[in-house]
Design an enzyme around this catalytic site. Structure first.
Site, PDB file in Angstrom:
ATOM      1  N   ILE A 157       0.908  -1.149   0.000  1.00 32.18           N
ATOM      2  CA  ILE A 157       0.000   0.000   0.000  1.00 32.18           C
ATOM      3  C   ILE A 157       0.949   1.200   0.000  1.00 32.18           C
ATOM      4  O   ILE A 157       1.564   1.517   1.011  1.00 32.18           O
ATOM      5  CB  ILE A 157      -0.947  -0.003   1.211  1.00 32.18           C
ATOM      6  CG1 ILE A 157      -1.875  -1.214   1.103  1.00 32.18           C
ATOM      7  CG2 ILE A 157      -1.742   1.310   1.258  1.00 32.18           C
ATOM      8  CD1 ILE A 157      -2.908  -1.318   2.184  1.00 32.18           C
ATOM      9  N   PRO A 158       1.121   1.821  -1.166  1.00 36.30           N
ATOM     10  CA  PRO A 158       2.250   2.741  -1.408  1.00 36.30           C
ATOM     11  C   PRO A 158       2.130   4.128  -0.778  1.00 36.30           C
ATOM     12  O   PRO A 158       2.028   5.138  -1.460  1.00 36.30           O
ATOM     13  CB  PRO A 158       2.282   2.822  -2.929  1.00 36.30           C
ATOM     14  CG  PRO A 158       0.859   2.630  -3.335  1.00 36.30           C
ATOM     15  CD  PRO A 158       0.285   1.652  -2.348  1.00 36.30           C
ATOM     16  N   CYS A 159       2.200   4.178   0.544  1.00 37.93           N
ATOM     17  CA  CYS A 159       2.127   5.471   1.231  1.00 37.93           C
ATOM     18  C   CYS A 159       3.345   6.339   0.904  1.00 37.93           C
ATOM     19  O   CYS A 159       3.290   7.559   1.069  1.00 37.93           O
ATOM     20  CB  CYS A 159       1.966   5.280   2.732  1.00 37.93           C
ATOM     21  SG  CYS A 159       3.190   4.217   3.492  1.00 37.93           S
ATOM     22  N   HIS A 160       4.405   5.723   0.387  1.00 33.21           N
ATOM     23  CA  HIS A 160       5.595   6.504   0.002  1.00 33.21           C
ATOM     24  C   HIS A 160       5.310   7.401  -1.209  1.00 33.21           C
ATOM     25  O   HIS A 160       6.065   8.328  -1.477  1.00 33.21           O
ATOM     26  CB  HIS A 160       6.787   5.576  -0.289  1.00 33.21           C
ATOM     27  CG  HIS A 160       6.570   4.637  -1.430  1.00 33.21           C
ATOM     28  ND1 HIS A 160       5.903   3.435  -1.287  1.00 33.21           N
ATOM     29  CD2 HIS A 160       6.928   4.716  -2.731  1.00 33.21           C
ATOM     30  CE1 HIS A 160       5.858   2.823  -2.462  1.00 33.21           C
ATOM     31  NE2 HIS A 160       6.473   3.575  -3.357  1.00 33.21           N
TER      32      HIS A 160
END
Length: 160
Positions: A126-129
């Site tokens: 889950i690409p919170c970056h």
């Protein structure tokens, strides 16, 4: 009671601890511990953890842009809405906290989006970056801003 399993992945930017059950991944987080003990692959390691390990390896080698592992989100309805919106940010692209707030129908919830982003336990998958400030600056990342910068650059390098 569901048995919890752990498996470590040595990424180019530090050890990642994968935690899950036989059915799903619960968390994928960078480990800051200087502990040299490693949760290595064992014959009894559940397939879902092995698959997560393999998909992370493909991601870091630039061969995977999306993940297809079963995972379990544990959070409020609002947090889940934010995390599901994060998944829609394409590989090698970014979105702002405001973009996420608008996409979930709550334009004024920018700070709450940031808070939910910080509680994401499924790093990279889950690409919170990929979430940045409205002015284009890198802000907040539980794994450290240097990792966020590295991940974004990595994706730009392997984007087709």
């Amino acid at each position: 009671m569901t048995k919890i399993h752990k498996l470590d992945y040595e990424s180019p930017i530090g050890k990642i601890e994968i935690i899950g059950t036989h059915e799903a991944i619960i968390s994928i987080l960078f480990s800051e511990e200087n502990d040299k003990s490693v949760n290595s692959l064992q014959p009894e390691t559940p397939f879902v953890l092995v698959e997560c390990y393999n998909q992370l390896d493909e991601y870091f080698k630039g061969k995977r842009h999306e993940f297809s592992i079963p995972y379990q989100l544990e959070g409020t309805d609002f947090q889940s809405a934010v995390w599901n919106a994060l998944i829609k940010i394409p590989y090698a692209e970014t979105g702002s906290y405001k973009d996420i707030a608008i996409s979930i129908g709550n334009e004024k919830a920018i700070r709450a989006v940031g808070s939910a982003n910080g509680k994401n336990k499924l790093s990279i998958v889950i690409p919170c970056h990929r979430v940045i400030g409205s002015n284009g600056t890198l802000t907040g990342y539980a794994g450290g801003l240097w990792r966020k910068e590295w991940l974004l650059q990595h994706e730009k390098t392997y984007h087709k």
